[in-house]
Each structure stands twice: as C-alpha cells, then as structure tokens.
Design an enzyme around this catalytic site. Structure first.
Site, PDB file in Angstrom:
ATOM      1  N   ASP A  84      51.849  32.575  46.842  1.00 46.78           N
ATOM      2  CA  ASP A  84      52.249  32.893  45.482  1.00 46.78           C
ATOM      3  C   ASP A  84      53.368  31.927  45.079  1.00 46.78           C
ATOM      4  O   ASP A  84      54.388  31.834  45.770  1.00 46.78           O
ATOM      5  CB  ASP A  84      52.752  34.338  45.428  1.00 46.78           C
ATOM      6  CG  ASP A  84      53.030  34.800  44.007  1.00 46.78           C
ATOM      7  OD1 ASP A  84      53.330  33.941  43.140  1.00 46.78           O
ATOM      8  OD2 ASP A  84      52.956  36.007  43.765  1.00 46.78           O
TER       9      ASP A  84
ATOM     10  N   ASP B 117      44.083  25.287  27.067  1.00 47.27           N
ATOM     11  CA  ASP B 117      43.425  25.399  25.755  1.00 47.27           C
ATOM     12  C   ASP B 117      43.937  26.648  25.035  1.00 47.27           C
ATOM     13  O   ASP B 117      43.497  26.936  23.928  1.00 47.27           O
ATOM     14  CB  ASP B 117      41.900  25.506  25.915  1.00 47.27           C
ATOM     15  CG  ASP B 117      41.498  26.831  26.519  1.00 47.27           C
ATOM     16  OD1 ASP B 117      42.177  27.287  27.469  1.00 47.27           O
ATOM     17  OD2 ASP B 117      40.520  27.437  26.045  1.00 47.27           O
TER      18      ASP B 117
ATOM     19  N   THR C  62      40.178  19.292  34.782  1.00 44.81           N
ATOM     20  CA  THR C  62      40.083  20.370  35.766  1.00 44.81           C
ATOM     21  C   THR C  62      38.758  21.118  35.521  1.00 44.81           C
ATOM     22  O   THR C  62      38.087  20.888  34.510  1.00 44.81           O
ATOM     23  CB  THR C  62      41.260  21.353  35.615  1.00 44.81           C
ATOM     24  OG1 THR C  62      41.027  22.178  34.465  1.00 44.81           O
ATOM     25  CG2 THR C  62      42.588  20.631  35.463  1.00 44.81           C
TER      26      THR C  62
ATOM     27  N   ASP D 193      47.162  31.112  34.207  1.00 43.48           N
ATOM     28  CA  ASP D 193      46.817  32.445  33.691  1.00 43.48           C
ATOM     29  C   ASP D 193      47.760  32.814  32.543  1.00 43.48           C
ATOM     30  O   ASP D 193      48.974  32.675  32.676  1.00 43.48           O
ATOM     31  CB  ASP D 193      46.931  33.488  34.810  1.00 43.48           C
ATOM     32  CG  ASP D 193      45.908  33.248  35.911  1.00 43.48           C
ATOM     33  OD1 ASP D 193      44.821  32.728  35.602  1.00 43.48           O
ATOM     34  OD2 ASP D 193      46.206  33.563  37.080  1.00 43.48           O
TER      35      ASP D 193
ATOM     36  N   LYS E  29      50.181  40.244  28.110  1.00 44.18           N
ATOM     37  CA  LYS E  29      51.125  41.321  27.760  1.00 44.18           C
ATOM     38  C   LYS E  29      52.565  40.813  27.860  1.00 44.18           C
ATOM     39  O   LYS E  29      52.931  40.163  28.849  1.00 44.18           O
ATOM     40  CB  LYS E  29      50.951  42.508  28.714  1.00 44.18           C
ATOM     41  CG  LYS E  29      49.612  43.190  28.533  1.00 44.18           C
ATOM     42  CD  LYS E  29      49.549  44.491  29.310  1.00 44.18           C
ATOM     43  CE  LYS E  29      48.224  45.163  29.036  1.00 44.18           C
ATOM     44  NZ  LYS E  29      47.455  45.458  30.228  1.00 44.18           N
TER      45      LYS E  29
ATOM     46  N   GLU F 271      47.597  27.758  45.756  1.00 42.71           N
ATOM     47  CA  GLU F 271      46.654  28.706  45.153  1.00 42.71           C
ATOM     48  C   GLU F 271      46.785  30.033  45.900  1.00 42.71           C
ATOM     49  O   GLU F 271      46.787  30.053  47.120  1.00 42.71           O
ATOM     50  CB  GLU F 271      45.224  28.151  45.262  1.00 42.71           C
ATOM     51  CG  GLU F 271      44.123  29.103  44.892  1.00 42.71           C
ATOM     52  CD  GLU F 271      44.275  29.751  43.503  1.00 42.71           C
ATOM     53  OE1 GLU F 271      44.428  29.029  42.508  1.00 42.71           O
ATOM     54  OE2 GLU F 271      44.264  30.997  43.455  1.00 42.71           O
TER      55      GLU F 271
ATOM     56  N   GLU G  50      50.382  20.829  42.655  1.00 45.57           N
ATOM     57  CA  GLU G  50      49.705  21.528  41.565  1.00 45.57           C
ATOM     58  C   GLU G  50      49.779  23.015  41.876  1.00 45.57           C
ATOM     59  O   GLU G  50      49.365  23.456  42.958  1.00 45.57           O
ATOM     60  CB  GLU G  50      48.235  21.097  41.411  1.00 45.57           C
ATOM     61  CG  GLU G  50      47.593  21.748  40.180  1.00 45.57           C
ATOM     62  CD  GLU G  50      46.095  21.476  40.008  1.00 45.57           C
ATOM     63  OE1 GLU G  50      45.496  20.834  40.894  1.00 45.57           O
ATOM     64  OE2 GLU G  50      45.533  21.947  39.001  1.00 45.57           O
TER      65      GLU G  50
HETATM   66  N1  SAM Z   1      43.941  24.980  37.542  1.00 46.39           N
HETATM   67  C1  SAM Z   1      42.539  25.344  37.667  1.00 46.39           C
HETATM   68  C2  SAM Z   1      41.745  24.763  36.537  1.00 46.39           C
HETATM   69  O1  SAM Z   1      42.357  24.297  35.557  1.00 46.39           O
HETATM   70  O2  SAM Z   1      40.513  24.720  36.634  1.00 46.39           O
HETATM   71  C3  SAM Z   1      42.384  26.879  37.761  1.00 46.39           C
HETATM   72  C4  SAM Z   1      42.799  27.645  36.526  1.00 46.39           C
HETATM   73  S1  SAM Z   1      42.760  29.431  36.776  1.00 46.39           S
HETATM   74  C5  SAM Z   1      42.794  30.078  35.180  1.00 46.39           C
HETATM   75  C6  SAM Z   1      44.420  29.766  37.319  1.00 46.39           C
HETATM   76  C7  SAM Z   1      44.586  29.711  38.837  1.00 46.39           C
HETATM   77  O3  SAM Z   1      45.959  29.848  39.149  1.00 46.39           O
HETATM   78  C8  SAM Z   1      43.857  30.827  39.550  1.00 46.39           C
HETATM   79  O4  SAM Z   1      43.057  30.291  40.587  1.00 46.39           O
HETATM   80  C9  SAM Z   1      44.971  31.719  40.077  1.00 46.39           C
HETATM   81  O5  SAM Z   1      44.640  32.365  41.282  1.00 46.39           O
HETATM   82  C10 SAM Z   1      46.094  30.717  40.263  1.00 46.39           C
HETATM   83  N2  SAM Z   1      47.435  31.301  40.177  1.00 46.39           N
HETATM   84  C11 SAM Z   1      47.917  32.050  39.167  1.00 46.39           C
HETATM   85  N3  SAM Z   1      49.167  32.445  39.412  1.00 46.39           N
HETATM   86  C12 SAM Z   1      49.501  31.918  40.619  1.00 46.39           C
HETATM   87  C13 SAM Z   1      50.664  31.977  41.418  1.00 46.39           C
HETATM   88  N4  SAM Z   1      51.737  32.680  41.042  1.00 46.39           N
HETATM   89  N5  SAM Z   1      50.664  31.325  42.595  1.00 46.39           N
HETATM   90  C14 SAM Z   1      49.570  30.624  43.004  1.00 46.39           C
HETATM   91  N6  SAM Z   1      48.427  30.547  42.286  1.00 46.39           N
HETATM   92  C15 SAM Z   1      48.391  31.179  41.113  1.00 46.39           C
END
Ligand code: SAM
Length: 211
Positions: free
Chosen positions: A95, A153, A191, A117, A121, A68, A43
């Site tokens: 990352d 969503d 989630t 995320d 932009k 994460e 994930e």
């Molecule tokens: N998946 C979880 C949920 O549905 O409850 C968290 C959603 S949160 C909006 C998005 C997560 O993805 C954040 O914790 C962010 O730090 C992580 N994330 C975003 N881009 C990432 C990347 N390139 N590599 C690792 N983690 C990333």
C-alpha cells in the site's frame, strides 16, 4: 476498479524474485539492489504494468519500481517481466500509504501516478494518491529536483489534484486537459486504462508537479 481474484496469484508473487518482499530492508539501499547509482523512478498503483515495463525497456539507465497493492493485477505485470527479465525493474506488493517506510529522503527521482482510483466520496479524499497527504509523503522521498507526473481522464479528480498541488505548496511545470492533442503528446506511453478511456474519446489530462 473491479478486481477478479486470480487463483494462485499471491503464492506466485511470494516466490517471484522481481517482487521485493520486505522493502523496509532496502530503505536507503535501493542502489545496492540495482547494482548502480542510476536514478530511481517509481509508479504508484501501476496495475498490470504496461507503462512501467515499456519505460524500463526504453531506458536501461533508469531504475524502476512499480508499486501495486493487489496481487491479482501485479501478477500480470510479473508475467511480462518474467519474459523480459529487465535488470532495472522491480515491484512491490504494498500500500503506497506506507511509502515513506520504503524509501529514504531524496532516494527517488520521479513518481508516476496513472489513472489513480478517484475515491469519489469526500470522506475518502485522503486516500486519493494526489491528495495533499500523499504529496507530503512524496516530499519525504523525492530528490530536491524530483517531480510527480499524473495522468487521468477523470476531470473531477484532475481538478482536485490541481488544487492539492497548490495547497501542498508545490508548483506545476506542465498542465494539459487534452494530452493526446497537445504539444506533449510525442513520446507519451499509454497505460492500460489510458488505452481504454482514450478509445472511448475521453480527453486525457496530465500534470507535472515540483517543489
Ligand atoms: N495505472 C494503471 C493504468 O493506468 O492502467 C492502473 C490504474 S487502476 C484504476 C489503479 C491501480 O492503483 C489499481 O491497480 C489499484 O490497486 C492501485 N492502487 C490504488 N491505490 C493504491 C495504493 N494506495 N497503493 C498501491 N496501489 C494502489
């Protein structure tokens, strides 16, 4: 996502054996870490980890790796795993842009992306985890019959993702704009974000993409 700095999170993660510190060393060798040849599901952006932890509990014959990039949320997933000590669950604080450095061709059977995320932009589109640039990375690590499952969503991000699947030359095997009221609702694991946004009445979209 707004992040609170959690004091001591980085240090606690550095000491935790469920977080793999130099994942490049395991490229092509994750089966050795797990001690079996079971399929590996990852994930990406798993946040506080409820989804992947529940899956790992329910499916002991599948290995799971949560990725994460922020310590402040990963620490919450670790609190759960420290209690449960599931042998089929590890984490990376990395990352996902580097994902091809961590996994060998075909090493991964399934990739979950949940409430990624949106990067609203246009100039940041390549950072979206469902951009064609990311699909090119997934292509490098997924088994031939592997799949990407994505829930959100955010309708704009979902529509973008549907286009990117096509542009990347992948195929959709499932698309729904209202998962919770669809034939695919049964067995769905929510989630943290999904609980929050569906409680507000937002429909949850889901797609599954294969090559
Ligand atoms: N998946 C979880 C949920 O549905 O409850 C968290 C959603 S949160 C909006 C998005 C997560 O993805 C954040 O914790 C962010 O730090 C992580 N994330 C975003 N881009 C990432 C990347 N390139 N590599 C690792 N983690 C990333």
């Amino acid at each position: 996502m707004r992040l609170r700095n959690v004091r001591g999170a980085r240090e606690a993660i550095d000491e935790n054996s469920y977080v793999i510190k130099e994942p490049v060393k395991y490229k092509g060798k994750w089966a050795e870490l797990f001690g079996n040849d079971n399929p590996i599901h990852i994930e990406v952006g798993m946040g506080k980890g409820k989804f992947i932890t529940t899956l790992a509990e329910q499916n002991p014959d599948i290995n799971y790796i949560g990725i994460e990039k922020f310590s402040s949320v990963l620490i919450r997933a670790l609190e759960k795993q420290n209690e449960l000590q599931l042998p089929n669950l590890y984490f990376l604080r990395e990352d996902a842009a580097e994902i091809t450095e961590f996994f060998e061709q075909s090493e991964i059977a399934r990739i979950y992306l949940n409430f990624s995320d949106p990067w609203p932009k246009d100039r940041h589109a390549k950072r979206r985890l469902t951009s064609k640039e990311f699909f090119a990375r997934y292509d490098q690590i997924l088994a031939p019959d592997g799949e990407v499952q994505f829930k959100t969503d955010n309708r704009m991000l979902f529509d973008f993702s549907l286009e990117q699947v096509e542009e990347a030359g992948w195929k959709l095997t499932l698309t729904t704009f209202d998962l919770h009221h669809s034939e695919y609702a049964e067995g769905n694991i929510m989630t943290e974000y999904e609980e929050r946004f569906s409680a507000k009445g937002n429909p949850i979209c889901k797609l599954v993409a294969v090559r």
